[in-house]
Design a protein around this motif. Structure first.
Motif, PDB file in Angstrom:
ATOM      1  N   GLU A  22     -17.109 -10.129 -41.714  1.00 59.74           N
ATOM      2  CA  GLU A  22     -15.884 -10.532 -43.160  1.00 59.74           C
ATOM      3  C   GLU A  22     -14.910 -11.360 -42.433  1.00 59.74           C
ATOM      4  O   GLU A  22     -14.295 -12.199 -42.591  1.00 59.74           O
ATOM      5  CB  GLU A  22     -15.265  -9.685 -43.882  1.00 59.74           C
ATOM      6  N   THR A  23     -14.207  -9.949 -40.636  1.00 57.89           N
ATOM      7  CA  THR A  23     -13.063 -10.449 -40.067  1.00 57.89           C
ATOM      8  C   THR A  23     -13.162 -11.600 -38.974  1.00 57.89           C
ATOM      9  O   THR A  23     -12.112 -12.370 -39.259  1.00 57.89           O
ATOM     10  CB  THR A  23     -12.303  -9.453 -39.376  1.00 57.89           C
ATOM     11  N   ALA A  24     -14.307 -11.428 -38.996  1.00 58.77           N
ATOM     12  CA  ALA A  24     -14.537 -13.038 -37.834  1.00 58.77           C
ATOM     13  C   ALA A  24     -14.621 -14.059 -38.620  1.00 58.77           C
ATOM     14  O   ALA A  24     -14.391 -14.958 -37.960  1.00 58.77           O
ATOM     15  CB  ALA A  24     -15.895 -12.662 -37.037  1.00 58.77           C
ATOM     16  N   GLU A  25     -15.627 -14.243 -40.011  1.00 59.93           N
ATOM     17  CA  GLU A  25     -15.142 -15.445 -40.406  1.00 59.93           C
ATOM     18  C   GLU A  25     -14.052 -15.715 -40.793  1.00 59.93           C
ATOM     19  O   GLU A  25     -13.649 -17.018 -40.652  1.00 59.93           O
ATOM     20  CB  GLU A  25     -16.476 -14.895 -41.803  1.00 59.93           C
ATOM     21  N   GLN A  26     -13.027 -14.871 -40.696  1.00 56.87           N
ATOM     22  CA  GLN A  26     -11.282 -14.989 -41.294  1.00 56.87           C
ATOM     23  C   GLN A  26     -11.059 -15.936 -40.025  1.00 56.87           C
ATOM     24  O   GLN A  26     -10.579 -16.673 -40.387  1.00 56.87           O
ATOM     25  CB  GLN A  26     -10.500 -14.341 -42.184  1.00 56.87           C
ATOM     26  N   LEU A  27     -10.967 -15.289 -38.838  1.00 59.03           N
ATOM     27  CA  LEU A  27     -10.531 -15.744 -37.855  1.00 59.03           C
ATOM     28  C   LEU A  27     -11.467 -17.569 -37.668  1.00 59.03           C
ATOM     29  O   LEU A  27     -10.894 -17.969 -37.210  1.00 59.03           O
ATOM     30  CB  LEU A  27     -10.849 -15.022 -36.772  1.00 59.03           C
ATOM     31  N   GLU A  28     -12.729 -17.042 -37.706  1.00 55.79           N
ATOM     32  CA  GLU A  28     -13.176 -18.706 -37.191  1.00 55.79           C
ATOM     33  C   GLU A  28     -12.531 -19.748 -38.654  1.00 55.79           C
ATOM     34  O   GLU A  28     -12.329 -20.873 -38.455  1.00 55.79           O
ATOM     35  CB  GLU A  28     -15.023 -19.119 -37.645  1.00 55.79           C
ATOM     36  N   GLN A  29     -11.925 -19.697 -39.586  1.00 52.88           N
ATOM     37  CA  GLN A  29     -11.431 -20.431 -40.612  1.00 52.88           C
ATOM     38  C   GLN A  29     -10.152 -20.638 -40.325  1.00 52.88           C
ATOM     39  O   GLN A  29      -9.787 -21.704 -40.692  1.00 52.88           O
ATOM     40  CB  GLN A  29     -11.575 -19.571 -42.017  1.00 52.88           C
ATOM     41  N   LYS A  35     -17.245 -13.633 -30.677  1.00 59.14           N
ATOM     42  CA  LYS A  35     -17.689 -12.996 -30.333  1.00 59.14           C
ATOM     43  C   LYS A  35     -18.171 -11.552 -30.310  1.00 59.14           C
ATOM     44  O   LYS A  35     -17.411 -11.066 -30.232  1.00 59.14           O
ATOM     45  CB  LYS A  35     -17.881 -13.366 -29.521  1.00 59.14           C
ATOM     46  N   MET A  36     -19.400 -11.422 -30.984  1.00 61.17           N
ATOM     47  CA  MET A  36     -19.546 -10.064 -31.281  1.00 61.17           C
ATOM     48  C   MET A  36     -20.386  -9.710 -30.663  1.00 61.17           C
ATOM     49  O   MET A  36     -21.667 -10.307 -29.911  1.00 61.17           O
ATOM     50  CB  MET A  36     -20.275 -10.414 -32.456  1.00 61.17           C
ATOM     51  N   ILE A  37     -20.903  -8.226 -29.764  1.00 58.83           N
ATOM     52  CA  ILE A  37     -21.668  -7.035 -29.196  1.00 58.83           C
ATOM     53  C   ILE A  37     -21.508  -6.590 -29.801  1.00 58.83           C
ATOM     54  O   ILE A  37     -20.587  -5.363 -30.653  1.00 58.83           O
ATOM     55  CB  ILE A  37     -20.718  -7.114 -27.861  1.00 58.83           C
ATOM     56  N   HIS A  38     -23.007  -5.778 -30.108  1.00 61.28           N
ATOM     57  CA  HIS A  38     -23.510  -4.674 -30.538  1.00 61.28           C
ATOM     58  C   HIS A  38     -24.071  -4.237 -29.611  1.00 61.28           C
ATOM     59  O   HIS A  38     -24.397  -4.209 -28.295  1.00 61.28           O
ATOM     60  CB  HIS A  38     -24.679  -5.361 -31.471  1.00 61.28           C
ATOM     61  N   ILE A  39     -23.278  -2.616 -29.843  1.00 62.79           N
ATOM     62  CA  ILE A  39     -23.675  -2.172 -28.454  1.00 62.79           C
ATOM     63  C   ILE A  39     -24.569  -1.406 -28.108  1.00 62.79           C
ATOM     64  O   ILE A  39     -25.576  -0.822 -27.421  1.00 62.79           O
ATOM     65  CB  ILE A  39     -22.030  -1.004 -28.455  1.00 62.79           C
ATOM     66  N   GLY A  40     -25.722  -1.201 -29.556  1.00 61.22           N
ATOM     67  CA  GLY A  40     -27.415  -1.087 -29.816  1.00 61.22           C
ATOM     68  C   GLY A  40     -27.690   0.388 -29.579  1.00 61.22           C
ATOM     69  O   GLY A  40     -26.636   1.191 -29.902  1.00 61.22           O
ATOM     70  N   VAL A  41     -28.670   0.964 -29.196  1.00 62.14           N
ATOM     71  CA  VAL A  41     -29.144   1.789 -29.457  1.00 62.14           C
ATOM     72  C   VAL A  41     -29.641   3.330 -28.061  1.00 62.14           C
ATOM     73  O   VAL A  41     -29.661   3.935 -28.256  1.00 62.14           O
ATOM     74  CB  VAL A  41     -30.144   2.189 -30.457  1.00 62.14           C
ATOM     75  N   LYS A  42     -28.817   2.448 -26.994  1.00 61.93           N
ATOM     76  CA  LYS A  42     -29.421   3.041 -25.725  1.00 61.93           C
ATOM     77  C   LYS A  42     -28.840   3.709 -25.960  1.00 61.93           C
ATOM     78  O   LYS A  42     -27.359   3.264 -25.934  1.00 61.93           O
ATOM     79  CB  LYS A  42     -29.746   2.205 -24.839  1.00 61.93           C
ATOM     80  N   PRO A  43     -28.674   5.320 -25.370  1.00 55.75           N
ATOM     81  CA  PRO A  43     -27.612   6.146 -24.730  1.00 55.75           C
ATOM     82  C   PRO A  43     -26.937   5.237 -23.596  1.00 55.75           C
ATOM     83  O   PRO A  43     -27.577   4.269 -23.032  1.00 55.75           O
ATOM     84  CB  PRO A  43     -28.074   7.315 -23.867  1.00 55.75           C
ATOM     85  N   LEU A 175      -6.516  -8.881 -42.289  1.00 54.83           N
ATOM     86  CA  LEU A 175      -7.336  -8.616 -40.799  1.00 54.83           C
ATOM     87  C   LEU A 175      -7.023  -9.799 -40.132  1.00 54.83           C
ATOM     88  O   LEU A 175      -6.499 -10.583 -39.009  1.00 54.83           O
ATOM     89  CB  LEU A 175      -7.412  -7.562 -40.734  1.00 54.83           C
ATOM     90  N   GLY A 176      -8.313 -10.696 -40.356  1.00 54.61           N
ATOM     91  CA  GLY A 176      -8.337 -11.381 -39.627  1.00 54.61           C
ATOM     92  C   GLY A 176      -7.624 -12.681 -39.459  1.00 54.61           C
ATOM     93  O   GLY A 176      -7.059 -13.404 -38.436  1.00 54.61           O
ATOM     94  N   ASN A 177      -6.481 -12.903 -40.693  1.00 52.90           N
ATOM     95  CA  ASN A 177      -5.892 -13.662 -40.633  1.00 52.90           C
ATOM     96  C   ASN A 177      -4.574 -13.721 -39.677  1.00 52.90           C
ATOM     97  O   ASN A 177      -3.260 -14.207 -39.435  1.00 52.90           O
ATOM     98  CB  ASN A 177      -5.215 -13.962 -42.246  1.00 52.90           C
ATOM     99  N   ASN A 178      -4.289 -11.888 -39.633  1.00 54.60           N
ATOM    100  CA  ASN A 178      -3.360 -11.833 -39.265  1.00 54.60           C
ATOM    101  C   ASN A 178      -3.175 -11.859 -37.785  1.00 54.60           C
ATOM    102  O   ASN A 178      -2.462 -11.922 -37.711  1.00 54.60           O
ATOM    103  CB  ASN A 178      -2.395 -10.349 -39.763  1.00 54.60           C
ATOM    104  N   MET A 179      -4.732 -11.155 -36.900  1.00 54.55           N
ATOM    105  CA  MET A 179      -4.837 -11.886 -35.848  1.00 54.55           C
ATOM    106  C   MET A 179      -4.836 -13.367 -35.030  1.00 54.55           C
ATOM    107  O   MET A 179      -3.822 -13.132 -34.123  1.00 54.55           O
ATOM    108  CB  MET A 179      -5.790 -10.907 -35.201  1.00 54.55           C
ATOM    109  N   ALA A 180      -4.809 -14.358 -36.460  1.00 56.03           N
ATOM    110  CA  ALA A 180      -4.946 -15.578 -36.022  1.00 56.03           C
ATOM    111  C   ALA A 180      -3.731 -15.676 -35.614  1.00 56.03           C
ATOM    112  O   ALA A 180      -3.168 -16.686 -34.934  1.00 56.03           O
ATOM    113  CB  ALA A 180      -5.950 -15.948 -37.233  1.00 56.03           C
TER     114      ALA A 180
END
Length: 209
Positions: A22-29, A35-43, A175-180
């Protein structure tokens, strides 16, 4: 300009992702790349205090997602960290990542004066404690902290429930608006000749002598 979002949940498309998206979409607008990175499930191994990064400029254990995040921060203008709440704190894997990310990133000057924010997701409680833990990374790295219209949290046990948290989702958009806005203000300041502050050489004080 680009903002890196780190999804610190083991669930790729779960509640934390829903808030970050939701925040990323607002930033894009607002014309900000994300860019989103998922840390995954590996230790993810934690920092061992070997200080090899002082010599190498990178973590001695450079074969995991920490390296990917460091590489993205080379070109990112801002950072948003998202975490679920586990036992009233952040996901342990995420903490391990951040401990290593921030010591190496600080050595390489990847964080200073770049806006940062945290987003947390919980079924019920522990959100403010988790935010407090995550924000300490920003405030030791000279990062301006971006706020919203409420503390950056959402509630729900599933992504569908999170979307029903209308105030939480609104908080993510604000938050997205404020960061932009802050990113654009910093960029405008640079173009106007406003020089970034220069830090003094680090002083280390030990209380036991």
């Amino acid at each position: 300009m680009k903002v890196l979002l780190i999804n610190g949940s083991p669930h790729n498309n779960g509640c934390t992702f829903t808030a970050l998206a939701e925040t990323a979409e607002q930033l894009e607008q607002n014309g900000i790349e994300t860019k989103m990175i998922h840390i995954g499930v590996k230790p993810i191994g934690g920092c061992t205090g070997c200080y090899k990064c002082m010599e190498l400029g990178k973590c001695a254990f450079n074969d995991d997602v920490v390296t990917s995040c460091l590489n993205e921060m080379e070109t990112a203008a801002g950072l948003i960290i998202g975490s679920p709440v586990y036992f009233a704190s952040a996901n342990g894997n995420l903490i391990s990542l951040l401990d290593r990310l921030f010591i190496v990133g600080s050595i390489r000057k990847l964080f200073a004066h770049k806006p940062g924010a945290s987003v947390v997701s919980a079924r019920r409680a522990g959100t403010t404690v988790t935010l407090d833990v995550l924000y300490k990374y920003f405030t030791i790295a000279e990062m301006p902290v971006v706020s919203s219209s409420y503390w950056n949290m959402v509630h729900g046990n599933t992504p569908e429930e999170v979307r029903q948290d209308l105030e939480g989702m609104q908080t993510m958009r604000n938050l997205g608006n404020n960061m932009a806005w802050l990113l654009k203000s910093i960029e405008a300041g640079k173009k106007a000749g406003v020089v970034l502050p220069q830090s003094e050489k680090k002083v280390m004080t030990n209380f036991i002598r």
